[in-house]
Motif scaffolding. Structure first.
Motif, PDB file in Angstrom:
ATOM      1  N   LEU A 181      -7.868   2.143   8.830  1.00 42.91           N
ATOM      2  CA  LEU A 181      -7.445   2.507   7.361  1.00 42.91           C
ATOM      3  C   LEU A 181      -8.249   3.767   6.923  1.00 42.91           C
ATOM      4  N   VAL A 182      -7.760   4.796   6.385  1.00 44.34           N
ATOM      5  CA  VAL A 182      -8.329   5.793   5.888  1.00 44.34           C
ATOM      6  C   VAL A 182      -7.715   6.127   4.612  1.00 44.34           C
ATOM      7  N   VAL A 183      -8.316   6.194   3.526  1.00 49.38           N
ATOM      8  CA  VAL A 183      -7.799   6.205   2.004  1.00 49.38           C
ATOM      9  C   VAL A 183      -8.736   7.716   1.771  1.00 49.38           C
ATOM     10  N   VAL A 184      -7.924   8.869   1.528  1.00 50.89           N
ATOM     11  CA  VAL A 184      -8.718  10.155   1.243  1.00 50.89           C
ATOM     12  C   VAL A 184      -8.016  10.910   0.228  1.00 50.89           C
ATOM     13  N   ASN A 187      -5.895  -0.623  -6.044  1.00 45.82           N
ATOM     14  CA  ASN A 187      -5.607   0.215  -7.314  1.00 45.82           C
ATOM     15  C   ASN A 187      -5.973   1.884  -6.822  1.00 45.82           C
ATOM     16  N   VAL A 188      -5.403   2.078  -5.623  1.00 45.35           N
ATOM     17  CA  VAL A 188      -5.595   3.685  -5.375  1.00 45.35           C
ATOM     18  C   VAL A 188      -4.951   4.655  -6.118  1.00 45.35           C
ATOM     19  N   PRO A 189      -5.619   5.652  -6.655  1.00 43.08           N
ATOM     20  CA  PRO A 189      -4.951   6.713  -7.484  1.00 43.08           C
ATOM     21  C   PRO A 189      -3.836   7.420  -6.651  1.00 43.08           C
ATOM     22  N   ALA A 190      -2.963   8.007  -7.489  1.00 39.05           N
ATOM     23  CA  ALA A 190      -1.696   8.670  -7.054  1.00 39.05           C
ATOM     24  C   ALA A 190      -2.172   9.849  -6.019  1.00 39.05           C
ATOM     25  N   ASP A 191      -3.395  10.528  -6.336  1.00 43.13           N
ATOM     26  CA  ASP A 191      -3.757  11.625  -5.619  1.00 43.13           C
ATOM     27  C   ASP A 191      -4.481  11.365  -4.498  1.00 43.13           C
ATOM     28  N   TYR A 192      -4.384  10.333  -3.692  1.00 46.80           N
ATOM     29  CA  TYR A 192      -4.793   9.913  -2.579  1.00 46.80           C
ATOM     30  C   TYR A 192      -3.863   9.447  -1.577  1.00 46.80           C
ATOM     31  N   SER A 193      -4.279   9.940  -0.483  1.00 44.39           N
ATOM     32  CA  SER A 193      -3.324   9.704   0.721  1.00 44.39           C
ATOM     33  C   SER A 193      -3.748   8.340   1.439  1.00 44.39           C
ATOM     34  N   ILE A 194      -2.838   7.500   1.929  1.00 39.14           N
ATOM     35  CA  ILE A 194      -3.290   6.307   2.777  1.00 39.14           C
ATOM     36  C   ILE A 194      -2.760   6.743   4.230  1.00 39.14           C
ATOM     37  N   ILE A 215     -14.225  -4.344   3.211  1.00 37.01           N
ATOM     38  CA  ILE A 215     -12.980  -3.556   2.538  1.00 37.01           C
ATOM     39  C   ILE A 215     -12.154  -4.979   2.183  1.00 37.01           C
ATOM     40  N   PHE A 216     -11.463  -4.924   1.011  1.00 37.43           N
ATOM     41  CA  PHE A 216     -10.703  -6.041   0.478  1.00 37.43           C
ATOM     42  C   PHE A 216     -11.385  -7.194   0.396  1.00 37.43           C
ATOM     43  N   SER A 217     -12.686  -7.112   0.280  1.00 35.95           N
ATOM     44  CA  SER A 217     -13.477  -8.349  -0.148  1.00 35.95           C
ATOM     45  C   SER A 217     -13.694  -8.630  -1.627  1.00 35.95           C
ATOM     46  N   ARG A 218     -13.624  -7.159  -2.233  1.00 36.94           N
ATOM     47  CA  ARG A 218     -13.858  -7.392  -3.602  1.00 36.94           C
ATOM     48  C   ARG A 218     -13.221  -6.049  -4.182  1.00 36.94           C
ATOM     49  N   PRO A 219     -13.303  -5.913  -5.704  1.00 37.30           N
ATOM     50  CA  PRO A 219     -12.403  -4.962  -6.289  1.00 37.30           C
ATOM     51  C   PRO A 219     -13.646  -3.729  -5.918  1.00 37.30           C
ATOM     52  N   ILE A 220     -13.034  -2.176  -5.792  1.00 35.49           N
ATOM     53  CA  ILE A 220     -13.753  -1.034  -5.911  1.00 35.49           C
ATOM     54  C   ILE A 220     -13.138  -0.043  -6.644  1.00 35.49           C
ATOM     55  N   GLN A 221     -14.056   0.799  -6.971  1.00 33.90           N
ATOM     56  CA  GLN A 221     -13.335   2.063  -7.860  1.00 33.90           C
ATOM     57  C   GLN A 221     -13.042   3.310  -6.703  1.00 33.90           C
ATOM     58  N   GLU A 225       9.643   1.797   9.670  1.00 32.71           N
ATOM     59  CA  GLU A 225       9.427   2.895   8.413  1.00 32.71           C
ATOM     60  C   GLU A 225       9.290   1.957   7.392  1.00 32.71           C
ATOM     61  N   ALA A 226       9.886   1.069   7.149  1.00 29.65           N
ATOM     62  CA  ALA A 226       9.762   0.108   5.905  1.00 29.65           C
ATOM     63  C   ALA A 226       8.349  -0.675   6.081  1.00 29.65           C
ATOM     64  N   VAL A 227       7.920  -1.120   7.295  1.00 23.92           N
ATOM     65  CA  VAL A 227       6.536  -1.577   7.604  1.00 23.92           C
ATOM     66  C   VAL A 227       5.643  -0.867   6.996  1.00 23.92           C
ATOM     67  N   ILE A 228       5.553   0.333   7.605  1.00 27.62           N
ATOM     68  CA  ILE A 228       4.434   1.266   7.165  1.00 27.62           C
ATOM     69  C   ILE A 228       4.246   1.520   5.618  1.00 27.62           C
ATOM     70  N   ASN A 229       5.503   1.652   5.104  1.00 26.49           N
ATOM     71  CA  ASN A 229       5.524   2.080   3.536  1.00 26.49           C
ATOM     72  C   ASN A 229       5.191   0.829   2.949  1.00 26.49           C
ATOM     73  N   GLU A 230       5.435  -0.438   3.271  1.00 24.68           N
ATOM     74  CA  GLU A 230       5.151  -1.490   2.403  1.00 24.68           C
ATOM     75  C   GLU A 230       3.583  -1.730   2.740  1.00 24.68           C
ATOM     76  N   THR A 231       3.106  -1.556   3.984  1.00 25.74           N
ATOM     77  CA  THR A 231       1.328  -1.651   3.976  1.00 25.74           C
ATOM     78  C   THR A 231       0.841  -0.608   3.300  1.00 25.74           C
ATOM     79  N   GLN A 232       1.303   0.565   3.100  1.00 21.25           N
ATOM     80  CA  GLN A 232       0.721   1.564   2.423  1.00 21.25           C
ATOM     81  C   GLN A 232       0.791   1.331   0.580  1.00 21.25           C
ATOM     82  N   GLY A 233       1.941   0.601   0.483  1.00 18.84           N
ATOM     83  CA  GLY A 233       2.135  -0.006  -0.948  1.00 18.84           C
ATOM     84  C   GLY A 233       1.190  -0.904  -1.163  1.00 18.84           C
TER      85      GLY A 233
END
Length: 367
Positions: A200-203, A60-67, A172-178, A45-53
């Motif tokens: 990975l899904v960011v929604v 820079n994923v906004p708070a109203d998105y799930s990972i 993904i992760f090769s450059r900044p995105i909005q 559980e610590a692994v999955i939480n750290e990966t999400q973080g």
């Protein structure tokens, strides 16, 4: 030493491989392998939480998105997103930029109608269409930001009044995105994140609240969100290695620094392709991918010889996709610029060798 330019699975940093190997033998000193532990343990559980973080911090994923971390690769997302969002009476808008766009369109058609807003098929997908309109009535707009087979990349997308869904598997992760410009991003791990097996899904959460279709549990984004990506046994090892890789990326300066390095690597290779008399690039220069560089030889008869020449110098993974031919060189995050320098030197040496052979033959004919 091998210089791995393969299109996927991706090259991983040596430190990540070492840490992953240690965890296979003994994870965090608990006496069990990472391959053996239950996903219900506090340790995982610590692994999955750290990966999400780390995903949230690096992008820079906004708070109203799930990972979410899902299985089945990005190809499963082709159908899963349509199951969830292509509601009855709606059409989905798709941009056709090549092989994987077409696969996504094919899967969406099982669940509803598709409006192809533009296509670059007329020129073998070696450019990215512009100037198209996205219907305001569309259920969503879908595109692929980087086309691994064709070697094109989109660095911006048109304004849209409908939800925007993007396949970012290979950049993904090769450059900044909005992230706020998108309603859903998905990406297979095996390009820039880690080993195959996790997607990975960011929604955006309010997109999930708009789902009205009845969706099977294993295809319902809401169920995976509500169960912290652990509705069933998740891809434990893939998530763990992705965590290690994202730690490495953060420590080196994140996606901003990574973009600087990726620009340097791709510029170095494209400059040589344009200079070298034996090679030519395939993608329109304005749409050239930083991740997957595609090119051919003016004399196709030399391609097998060049592949052999390159392999003798430890260069692997540069043969083009079977349907495209030529060469494809992938420059994912963990690939050092020193490997690109080796490839460039190899191209220069092969050019000189070919020129010397040509001069020698001409001299013989003259004599």
């Amino acid at each position: 030493m091998k210089h791995n330019f393969g299109a996927g699975p991706c090259i991983l940093p040596a430190i990540v491989l070492d840490q992953a190997a240690d965890a296979v033998r003994d994870f965090n000193g608990i006496g069990l392998s990472i391959l053996e532990i239950s996903h219900r343990t506090p340790e995982f559980e610590a692994v999955i939480n750290e990966t999400q973080g780390l995903v949230r911090e690096l992008l820079n994923v906004p708070a109203d998105y799930s990972i979410l971390f899902l299985q089945g690769g990005a190809s499963t997302q082709f159908s899963m997103l349509a199951m969830n969002f292509l509601h009855q009476g709606k059409k989905a808008a798709y941009l056709d930029t090549g092989f994987f766009s077409l696969k996504a369109i094919k899967e969406a058609l099982f669940f509803g109608e598709v409006d192809i807003v533009a296509s670059s098929k007329d020129k073998n997908y070696y450019y990215v269409p512009v100037g198209y309109q996205i219907p305001a009535t569309a259920a969503y707009f879908h595109y692929c930001s980087n086309n691994t087979i064709e070697g094109t990349e989109m660095f911006s997308h048109p304004a849209s009044s409908v939800p925007v869904i993007c396949d970012m598997s290979s950049d993904i992760f090769s450059r900044p995105i909005q992230v706020a410009d998108f309603d859903l991003i998905y990406a297979g791990a095996q390009k820039n994140m880690g080993p195959a097996g996790m997607t990975l899904v960011v929604v955006k959460n309010n997109l999930l609240e708009k789902i009205t279709a009845e969706v099977a549990s294993m295809s319902d984004y809401r169920i995976f969100r509500d169960n912290n990506s652990m509705f069933n046994t998740p891809p434990v090892f893939s998530i763990y290695v992705a965590m290690l890789n994202l730690r490495w990326l953060k420590e080196k300066g994140g996606v901003t620094q990574q973009e600087v390095e990726n620009i340097a690597k791709s510029d170095l290779l494209y400059t040589e392709i344009d200079r070298n008399t034996l090679f030519y690039g395939l993608a329109d220069p304005k749409d050239r991918s930083r991740m997957n560089v595609t090119f051919k030889m003016h004399d196709p008869g030399l391609e097998a010889e060049f592949l052999d020449f390159a392999s003798q110098k430890g260069i692997v993974g540069i043969k083009g996709y079977p349907s495209a031919g030529g060469f494809r060189v992938s420059l994912y995050n963990a690939l050092p610029i020193s490997s690109v320098e080796v490839l460039v030197k190899c191209m220069q040496d092969f050019e000189a060798k070919n020129l010397n052979q040509k001069v020698s033959l001409e001299n013989k004919v003259t004599v």
